[in-house]
Design an enzyme around this catalytic site. Structure first.
Site, PDB file in Angstrom:
ATOM      1  N   ASP A 299      -9.375 -10.638  -3.595  1.00 56.56           N
ATOM      2  CA  ASP A 299      -9.642  -9.301  -3.058  1.00 56.56           C
ATOM      3  C   ASP A 299     -10.181  -9.409  -1.632  1.00 56.56           C
ATOM      4  O   ASP A 299     -11.264  -9.949  -1.414  1.00 56.56           O
ATOM      5  CB  ASP A 299     -10.660  -8.600  -3.957  1.00 56.56           C
ATOM      6  CG  ASP A 299     -10.677  -7.102  -3.748  1.00 56.56           C
ATOM      7  OD1 ASP A 299     -10.173  -6.641  -2.706  1.00 56.56           O
ATOM      8  OD2 ASP A 299     -11.190  -6.390  -4.622  1.00 56.56           O
ATOM      9  N   ASP A 300      -9.428  -8.919  -0.678  1.00 54.15           N
ATOM     10  CA  ASP A 300      -9.840  -8.886   0.732  1.00 54.15           C
ATOM     11  C   ASP A 300      -9.873 -10.269   1.376  1.00 54.15           C
ATOM     12  O   ASP A 300     -10.676 -10.514   2.290  1.00 54.15           O
ATOM     13  CB  ASP A 300     -11.218  -8.224   0.917  1.00 54.15           C
ATOM     14  CG  ASP A 300     -11.229  -6.747   0.570  1.00 54.15           C
ATOM     15  OD1 ASP A 300     -10.208  -6.232   0.083  1.00 54.15           O
ATOM     16  OD2 ASP A 300     -12.276  -6.103   0.790  1.00 54.15           O
TER      17      ASP A 300
ATOM     18  N   CYS B 162      -7.122  -1.632  -1.950  1.00 56.10           N
ATOM     19  CA  CYS B 162      -7.147  -2.229  -3.293  1.00 56.10           C
ATOM     20  C   CYS B 162      -6.219  -1.607  -4.334  1.00 56.10           C
ATOM     21  O   CYS B 162      -5.355  -2.286  -4.887  1.00 56.10           O
ATOM     22  CB  CYS B 162      -8.576  -2.211  -3.826  1.00 56.10           C
ATOM     23  SG  CYS B 162      -9.679  -3.304  -2.924  1.00 56.10           S
TER      24      CYS B 162
ATOM     25  N   ARG C 290      -2.604  -3.096  -5.829  1.00 54.58           N
ATOM     26  CA  ARG C 290      -2.458  -3.565  -7.218  1.00 54.58           C
ATOM     27  C   ARG C 290      -1.361  -2.803  -7.953  1.00 54.58           C
ATOM     28  O   ARG C 290      -0.632  -3.358  -8.790  1.00 54.58           O
ATOM     29  CB  ARG C 290      -3.787  -3.401  -7.966  1.00 54.58           C
ATOM     30  CG  ARG C 290      -4.786  -4.446  -7.577  1.00 54.58           C
ATOM     31  CD  ARG C 290      -6.228  -3.954  -7.600  1.00 54.58           C
ATOM     32  NE  ARG C 290      -6.929  -4.637  -6.522  1.00 54.58           N
ATOM     33  CZ  ARG C 290      -7.442  -5.859  -6.655  1.00 54.58           C
ATOM     34  NH1 ARG C 290      -7.398  -6.468  -7.806  1.00 54.58           N
ATOM     35  NH2 ARG C 290      -8.023  -6.448  -5.634  1.00 54.58           N
TER      36      ARG C 290
ATOM     37  N   LYS D 288     -10.556  -7.777 -11.888  1.00 56.14           N
ATOM     38  CA  LYS D 288     -10.625  -6.377 -11.432  1.00 56.14           C
ATOM     39  C   LYS D 288      -9.301  -5.651 -11.664  1.00 56.14           C
ATOM     40  O   LYS D 288      -8.272  -6.062 -11.154  1.00 56.14           O
ATOM     41  CB  LYS D 288     -10.970  -6.391  -9.935  1.00 56.14           C
ATOM     42  CG  LYS D 288     -10.815  -5.073  -9.223  1.00 56.14           C
ATOM     43  CD  LYS D 288     -11.213  -5.238  -7.771  1.00 56.14           C
ATOM     44  CE  LYS D 288     -10.727  -4.079  -6.921  1.00 56.14           C
ATOM     45  NZ  LYS D 288     -11.156  -4.223  -5.521  1.00 56.14           N
TER      46      LYS D 288
ATOM     47  N   HIS E  68      -8.612  -1.764 -11.448  1.00 57.58           N
ATOM     48  CA  HIS E  68      -8.541  -0.808 -10.343  1.00 57.58           C
ATOM     49  C   HIS E  68      -7.278   0.041 -10.321  1.00 57.58           C
ATOM     50  O   HIS E  68      -6.768   0.406  -9.244  1.00 57.58           O
ATOM     51  CB  HIS E  68      -8.732  -1.513  -8.986  1.00 57.58           C
ATOM     52  CG  HIS E  68      -9.539  -0.658  -8.042  1.00 57.58           C
ATOM     53  ND1 HIS E  68      -9.882  -1.023  -6.766  1.00 57.58           N
ATOM     54  CD2 HIS E  68     -10.066   0.574  -8.229  1.00 57.58           C
ATOM     55  CE1 HIS E  68     -10.580  -0.061  -6.203  1.00 57.58           C
ATOM     56  NE2 HIS E  68     -10.706   0.919  -7.070  1.00 57.58           N
TER      57      HIS E  68
ATOM     58  N   SER F 161     -13.756  -1.611  -7.873  1.00 54.30           N
ATOM     59  CA  SER F 161     -14.321  -2.563  -6.913  1.00 54.30           C
ATOM     60  C   SER F 161     -15.806  -2.822  -7.149  1.00 54.30           C
ATOM     61  O   SER F 161     -16.537  -1.938  -7.602  1.00 54.30           O
ATOM     62  CB  SER F 161     -14.133  -2.048  -5.482  1.00 54.30           C
ATOM     63  OG  SER F 161     -12.784  -2.022  -5.137  1.00 54.30           O
TER      64      SER F 161
ATOM     65  N   HIS G 105     -14.410  -9.802  -2.049  1.00 53.26           N
ATOM     66  CA  HIS G 105     -14.778  -8.436  -1.646  1.00 53.26           C
ATOM     67  C   HIS G 105     -16.308  -8.332  -1.621  1.00 53.26           C
ATOM     68  O   HIS G 105     -16.975  -8.814  -2.522  1.00 53.26           O
ATOM     69  CB  HIS G 105     -14.186  -7.480  -2.684  1.00 53.26           C
ATOM     70  CG  HIS G 105     -14.231  -6.024  -2.328  1.00 53.26           C
ATOM     71  ND1 HIS G 105     -15.415  -5.349  -2.163  1.00 53.26           N
ATOM     72  CD2 HIS G 105     -13.232  -5.120  -2.133  1.00 53.26           C
ATOM     73  CE1 HIS G 105     -15.133  -4.072  -1.890  1.00 53.26           C
ATOM     74  NE2 HIS G 105     -13.826  -3.915  -1.849  1.00 53.26           N
TER      75      HIS G 105
ATOM     76  N   ASP H 106      -4.883  -9.142  -2.227  1.00 49.72           N
ATOM     77  CA  ASP H 106      -4.456  -7.732  -2.265  1.00 49.72           C
ATOM     78  C   ASP H 106      -4.364  -7.093  -0.887  1.00 49.72           C
ATOM     79  O   ASP H 106      -3.648  -6.117  -0.688  1.00 49.72           O
ATOM     80  CB  ASP H 106      -5.381  -6.906  -3.160  1.00 49.72           C
ATOM     81  CG  ASP H 106      -6.763  -6.697  -2.556  1.00 49.72           C
ATOM     82  OD1 ASP H 106      -7.222  -7.553  -1.767  1.00 49.72           O
ATOM     83  OD2 ASP H 106      -7.402  -5.679  -2.889  1.00 49.72           O
ATOM     84  N   ASN H 107      -5.142  -7.595   0.062  1.00 46.02           N
ATOM     85  CA  ASN H 107      -5.101  -7.081   1.449  1.00 46.02           C
ATOM     86  C   ASN H 107      -5.931  -8.009   2.321  1.00 46.02           C
ATOM     87  O   ASN H 107      -6.624  -8.902   1.814  1.00 46.02           O
ATOM     88  CB  ASN H 107      -5.611  -5.634   1.541  1.00 46.02           C
ATOM     89  CG  ASN H 107      -6.975  -5.413   0.934  1.00 46.02           C
ATOM     90  OD1 ASN H 107      -7.105  -4.794  -0.133  1.00 46.02           O
ATOM     91  ND2 ASN H 107      -8.013  -5.924   1.562  1.00 46.02           N
TER      92      ASN H 107
ATOM     93  N   LYS I 202      -7.973  -5.530   6.919  1.00 48.63           N
ATOM     94  CA  LYS I 202      -7.885  -4.550   5.823  1.00 48.63           C
ATOM     95  C   LYS I 202      -7.867  -3.116   6.352  1.00 48.63           C
ATOM     96  O   LYS I 202      -8.579  -2.780   7.304  1.00 48.63           O
ATOM     97  CB  LYS I 202      -9.090  -4.742   4.906  1.00 48.63           C
ATOM     98  CG  LYS I 202      -9.230  -3.703   3.803  1.00 48.63           C
ATOM     99  CD  LYS I 202     -10.437  -3.987   2.924  1.00 48.63           C
ATOM    100  CE  LYS I 202     -10.588  -2.925   1.837  1.00 48.63           C
ATOM    101  NZ  LYS I 202     -11.659  -3.271   0.877  1.00 48.63           N
TER     102      LYS I 202
HETATM  103 MG    MG Z   1      -8.947  -5.389  -1.521  1.00 50.09          MG
END
Ligand code: MG
Length: 492
Positions: free
Chosen positions: A45-46, A85, A89, A138, A140, A163, A238, A290-291, A311
């Site tokens: 994540d991130d 996010c 996903r 996660k 989400h 998150s 994240h 994811d980003n 992001k």
């Molecule tokens: Mg993310």
């Protein structure tokens, strides 16, 4: 193994009725289920493009990811489908642009929206072939029961429904949203469909990566004789960052580096579990994020260098991700792929490998197996549309085809060269805007030099391509003809 797969095939046939019976290729291949490959997707994540050793990480090491690349394939032009996010996903799990299925932004604790029952996730697609599916991390895609993973094809779930910054504490939160976050409840930790605990403190956040890893390893051991799909969407890196004692203080970079080293350890644990359980050669493992990095958190964010921005933007720093795939049986060790590919492409690729029928509705992913097999002439993904959430609707901000990326006029957030925050605190972004700008990503990976004036025909061609997207997927107030609504609690 054969017995359990046959039983699942039988149960599936009972559930699907004559529709399944009309698919002879699927039914006959149940007998060959023992050859079905396993799939593991590790989704951080991130994480920035440069936040893996073999992608240029500085100040921390990722020996397990580097080994995974040395034994598999490194993708240099692999994109998350949106730079935020939930939308990202949604695309990964359904093989669709997030705007096609109505999932916007990052769904918070007060959201009534989630993934629609009408969509098919990777898990649901693979279940047609008797796969056991687990998610540890996660989710989400909606936190109400009707949206949780067990209602969307997964057999096991443990993790957070959204998150890890969507909690009551204002510490480590963006100052502009502190008031909103202060009203949030503690983070619910969910096992199956039930809340089994809460994440209330930063110390609790320190446990997440190890908890997910333990469950993932146990899942592999438990299902080593089944075909399985294991999805490990880490909450980290994240913010607010959390890391266990075994990795705290181990990197030169600091907290972010420590967190990445624990994620790397987690990858090593999963690879080891595959080997220990004798399924290593028959398992395709995918690692990506994811980003891009949440840059205004400064030293608690990663790096997307040499890409532009991070992001929340459609510059490549927001969406181009480090990606590694390893599958000893089919992927040549130490190989590299610079062809365009995205998270949406996993669903049709897995479906093809498992012999599973694709969803009956339209999807946007393409089968990238020829890339995994190193076919030099293969280019299964012709183009990619960069959409981002906008108050007026999803906004088409850019399109890429081959080496060309055309940005359409839009606003974006940036630090404008200022440093980000320190120690988990953020600094505010400022707004900037871009016009119609063309970049040659082969010569200019950092999107620094607009060459639109020099290549008017390329601009015109990409504009025409974008018009097809607007017709199908929409743009701002313009509604696309091919979009489907998200799920909503009022429909339950
Ligand atoms: Mg993310």
């Amino acid at each position: 193994m054969t017995e359990s797969i046959d039983r699942r095939c039988f149960l599936r046939d009972v559930v699907l009725g004559s529709a399944a019976l009309s698919m002879p290729s699927v039914l006959s291949s149940c007998a060959r289920a023992g050859h079905l490959p396993n799939f593991v997707v590790i989704f951080t994540d991130d994480q920035g493009y440069a936040d893996v050793g073999c992608f240029g990480a500085r100040g921390f090491e990722t020996p397990n990811l580097d080994r995974m690349a040395a034994e598999g394939m490194r993708f240099t032009d692999f994109y998350a489908t949106q730079a935020v996010c939930s939308a990202s996903r949604a695309a990964l799990l359904t093989g669709c642009y997030a705007n096609r299925i109505g999932i916007r932004g990052a769904l918070g604790p007060r959201s009534q929206v989630g993934i629609s029952d009408g969509e098919l996730t990777i898990a649901e697609v693979l279940k047609q072939r008797g796969y056991v599916c687990g998610i540890f991390g996660k989710w989400h895609l909606g936190h109400h029961r009707m949206f949780l993973p067990l209602q969307h094809g997964f057999d096991e779930y443990f993790g957070l429904p959204y998150s890890n910054d969507m909690w009551p504490r204002d510490y480590l939160c963006n100052p502009v949203s502190e008031g909103r976050k202060a009203e949030y409840p503690p983070l619910p930790l969910i096992d199956g469909n039930e809340k089994v605990g809460e994440i209330e403190t930063l110390e609790d956040q320190n446990t997440l990566t190890t908890l997910y890893t333990q469950r993932a390893v146990a899942f592999i051991e438990k299902h080593r004789t089944d075909p399985f799909f294991l999805y490990v969407p880490h909450s980290m890196p994240h913010v607010p960052l959390g890391v266990s004692e075994k990795f705290r203080g181990t990197s030169e970079q600091g907290m972010y580096g420590d967190v990445m080293m624990e994620i790397d350890w987690s990858v090593g644990q999963i690879l080891q579990a595959l080997e220990d359980n004798g399924v290593d050669r028959n398992t395709l493992v995918v690692f990506t994020s994811d980003n891009g990095p949440w840059l205004n958190f400064g030293n608690h964010a990663g790096s997307a260098l040499p890409l532009r921005e991070g992001k929340g933007t459609t510059w490549d720093g927001g969406q181009r991700e480090p990606c590694i795939m390893r599958w000893p049986r089919r992927i040549r060790a130490g190989s590299e792929c610079d062809k365009l590919a995205t998270t949406m492409d996993l669903l049709p690729t897995f479906a093809a490998l498992a012999g599973a029928p694709l969803p009956g509705h339209r999807i946007d992913g393409v089968n990238i197996l020829p890339l995994l097999e190193g076919d030099p002439g293969a280019n299964p993904r012709d183009h990619f549309f960069f959409y981002y959430t906008h108050p007026a609707g999803f906004q088409l901000q850019a399109v890429r085809q081959g080496k060309w990326k055309l940005h359409f006029p839009h606003n974006y957030r940036t630090l404008g060269g200022r440093p980000g925050g320190q120690g988990g605190l953020s600094v505010p972004y400022e707004q900037a805007s871009t016009g119609l700008e063309l970049y040659d990503l082969e010569k200019d990976i950092g999107e620094t030099t607009n060459v639109a004036d020099r290549y008017p025909q390329v601009v015109a061609h990409l504009q025409a391509l974008a018009e097809q997207a607007r017709e199908d997927l929409g743009d701002m107030e313009r509604e696309g003809t091919g979009v489907r609504p998200a799920g909503h609690t009022r429909h339950s």
